[in-house]
Design an enzyme around this catalytic site. Sequence first.
Site, PDB file in Angstrom:
ATOM      1  N   ASP A 238       0.830  -1.208   0.000  1.00 40.52           N
ATOM      2  CA  ASP A 238       0.000   0.000   0.000  1.00 40.52           C
ATOM      3  C   ASP A 238       0.864   1.257   0.000  1.00 40.52           C
ATOM      4  O   ASP A 238       1.952   1.264   0.569  1.00 40.52           O
ATOM      5  CB  ASP A 238      -0.927  -0.024   1.230  1.00 40.52           C
ATOM      6  CG  ASP A 238      -2.140   0.872   1.057  1.00 40.52           C
ATOM      7  OD1 ASP A 238      -2.381   1.356  -0.073  1.00 40.52           O
ATOM      8  OD2 ASP A 238      -2.851   1.087   2.051  1.00 40.52           O
TER       9      ASP A 238
ATOM     10  N   HIS B  81       2.338   3.202  -9.326  1.00 43.44           N
ATOM     11  CA  HIS B  81       2.118   1.748  -9.364  1.00 43.44           C
ATOM     12  C   HIS B  81       3.301   1.043 -10.049  1.00 43.44           C
ATOM     13  O   HIS B  81       3.723  -0.031  -9.624  1.00 43.44           O
ATOM     14  CB  HIS B  81       0.818   1.427 -10.108  1.00 43.44           C
ATOM     15  CG  HIS B  81      -0.413   1.806  -9.337  1.00 43.44           C
ATOM     16  ND1 HIS B  81      -0.609   1.434  -8.033  1.00 43.44           N
ATOM     17  CD2 HIS B  81      -1.524   2.522  -9.687  1.00 43.44           C
ATOM     18  CE1 HIS B  81      -1.781   1.910  -7.608  1.00 43.44           C
ATOM     19  NE2 HIS B  81      -2.346   2.577  -8.597  1.00 43.44           N
TER      20      HIS B  81
ATOM     21  N   LEU C 218       9.774 -21.290  -3.938  1.00 43.90           N
ATOM     22  CA  LEU C 218       8.810 -20.361  -3.325  1.00 43.90           C
ATOM     23  C   LEU C 218       7.432 -20.449  -3.985  1.00 43.90           C
ATOM     24  O   LEU C 218       7.322 -20.433  -5.212  1.00 43.90           O
ATOM     25  CB  LEU C 218       9.347 -18.930  -3.480  1.00 43.90           C
ATOM     26  CG  LEU C 218       8.399 -17.791  -3.059  1.00 43.90           C
ATOM     27  CD1 LEU C 218       8.200 -17.771  -1.555  1.00 43.90           C
ATOM     28  CD2 LEU C 218       8.921 -16.450  -3.554  1.00 43.90           C
TER      29      LEU C 218
HETATM   30  C1  IPE Z   1      -5.644  -2.867  -0.406  1.00 43.68           C
HETATM   31  O1  IPE Z   1      -5.282  -1.531  -0.475  1.00 43.68           O
HETATM   32  C2  IPE Z   1      -5.553  -3.505  -1.750  1.00 43.68           C
HETATM   33  C3  IPE Z   1      -4.212  -3.655  -2.311  1.00 43.68           C
HETATM   34  C4  IPE Z   1      -3.098  -3.289  -1.751  1.00 43.68           C
HETATM   35  C5  IPE Z   1      -4.174  -4.308  -3.591  1.00 43.68           C
HETATM   36  P1  IPE Z   1      -6.336  -0.372  -0.688  1.00 43.68           P
HETATM   37  O2  IPE Z   1      -5.551   0.897  -0.726  1.00 43.68           O
HETATM   38  O3  IPE Z   1      -7.203  -0.669  -1.842  1.00 43.68           O
HETATM   39  O4  IPE Z   1      -7.217  -0.479   0.629  1.00 43.68           O
HETATM   40  P2  IPE Z   1      -8.074   0.617   1.405  1.00 43.68           P
HETATM   41  O5  IPE Z   1      -9.092   1.143   0.440  1.00 43.68           O
HETATM   42  O6  IPE Z   1      -7.137   1.687   1.852  1.00 43.68           O
HETATM   43  O7  IPE Z   1      -8.668  -0.109   2.567  1.00 43.68           O
HETATM   44  C1  IPE Z   2      -1.709   0.117  -3.354  1.00 38.64           C
HETATM   45  O1  IPE Z   2      -1.419   1.470  -3.454  1.00 38.64           O
HETATM   46  C2  IPE Z   2      -1.763  -0.548  -4.678  1.00 38.64           C
HETATM   47  C3  IPE Z   2      -3.090  -0.974  -5.106  1.00 38.64           C
HETATM   48  C4  IPE Z   2      -4.209  -0.817  -4.445  1.00 38.64           C
HETATM   49  C5  IPE Z   2      -3.144  -1.645  -6.382  1.00 38.64           C
HETATM   50  P1  IPE Z   2      -2.564   2.543  -3.405  1.00 38.64           P
HETATM   51  O2  IPE Z   2      -2.890   2.955  -4.809  1.00 38.64           O
HETATM   52  O3  IPE Z   2      -3.710   2.071  -2.611  1.00 38.64           O
HETATM   53  O4  IPE Z   2      -1.831   3.738  -2.664  1.00 38.64           O
HETATM   54  P2  IPE Z   2      -2.501   4.835  -1.727  1.00 38.64           P
HETATM   55  O5  IPE Z   2      -3.196   4.108  -0.624  1.00 38.64           O
HETATM   56  O6  IPE Z   2      -3.462   5.607  -2.584  1.00 38.64           O
HETATM   57  O7  IPE Z   2      -1.355   5.657  -1.265  1.00 38.64           O
HETATM   58 MG    MG Z   3      -4.178   2.299  -0.626  1.00 37.98          MG
END
Ligand code: IPE
Ligand code: IPE
Ligand code: MG
Length: 253
Positions: free
Chosen positions: A30, A47, A141
């Site tokens: 995240d 990303h 793995l």
């Molecule tokens: C969880 O992160 C999903 C992934 C990392 C793929 P999100 O950023 O989508 O989750 P919330 O919305 O903060 O809970």
């Molecule tokens: C996690 O990073 C990756 C995915 C959910 C695919 P985010 O895109 O949720 O990053 P933040 O939470 O907006 O910083």
């Molecule tokens: Mg996120």
Amino acid sequence: MWTFSKLRRRSALKRDDFTRLPRHVAIIMDGNGRWAKKHRLSISTGHRQGTETLREIIRHTSDLGIEALSIYAFSTENWNRSREEVAALMQLILDFFASEIDELDARNVRILILGDKAGLPDKQREVLVQAEDRTCGNTGLKLNIALNYGGRAELARAARELALLVQSGEITPAMIDERAMADHLYTHGQPDVDLLIRTSGEMRLSNFMLYQCAYAEFLFPTVLWPDFTVADYDEALRAYGGRERRFGGRTPR
Ligand code: IPE
Ligand code: IPE
Ligand code: MG
């Protein structure tokens, strides 16, 4: 392909440097969005930079001889993001497998997709099935990639499968126990998650591996995923080694 340059301490620690390693690590990657914003870059660049981190973390996990790594790449709720962001993430799936599959296969990594592949676009589904098929005989793995994954959906699916077995008379309702449930999850045959890491400081599961994390140790480093280094990972693994795991009993195991 442009990526933000960064200095990483690579594979600093070896298996012998740890007193105890987890058998199964789960990671909620995240913070890509916040990283992009901080650097005034596009979300898709955030990303993309995240996949650079992912490559390093997979390599190190495989070098350490850890049995299973589960990574959260796209949740069933992530479809709620903008069309552009979803398209960028879908493209990244193709790019990631195109650039990594040879090395992953050479490293004896077995790829397994957790989630509803049928709900993904045709091209992505084909690439994922190909990766699973190509690596199905690998014994290193176990790399579980959660795509179009939701923990509740996974449990509902297990319940459906078991209901069908009861309906066909193959099992009785009394045979549905914790083990039977685990056997009908995407991760059947794998150990429970020992360590769950979520980067970016958010402290929630966001529907990830609800059943498998029942007794997982949780770590929430504040670093954003694109900045997460092998050194940060080693630190998390060391912290895990220091945790006292009780599983409800009194004697630490
Ligand atoms: C969880 O992160 C999903 C992934 C990392 C793929 P999100 O950023 O989508 O989750 P919330 O919305 O903060 O809970
Ligand atoms: C996690 O990073 C990756 C995915 C959910 C695919 P985010 O895109 O949720 O990053 P933040 O939470 O907006 O910083
Ligand atoms: Mg996120």
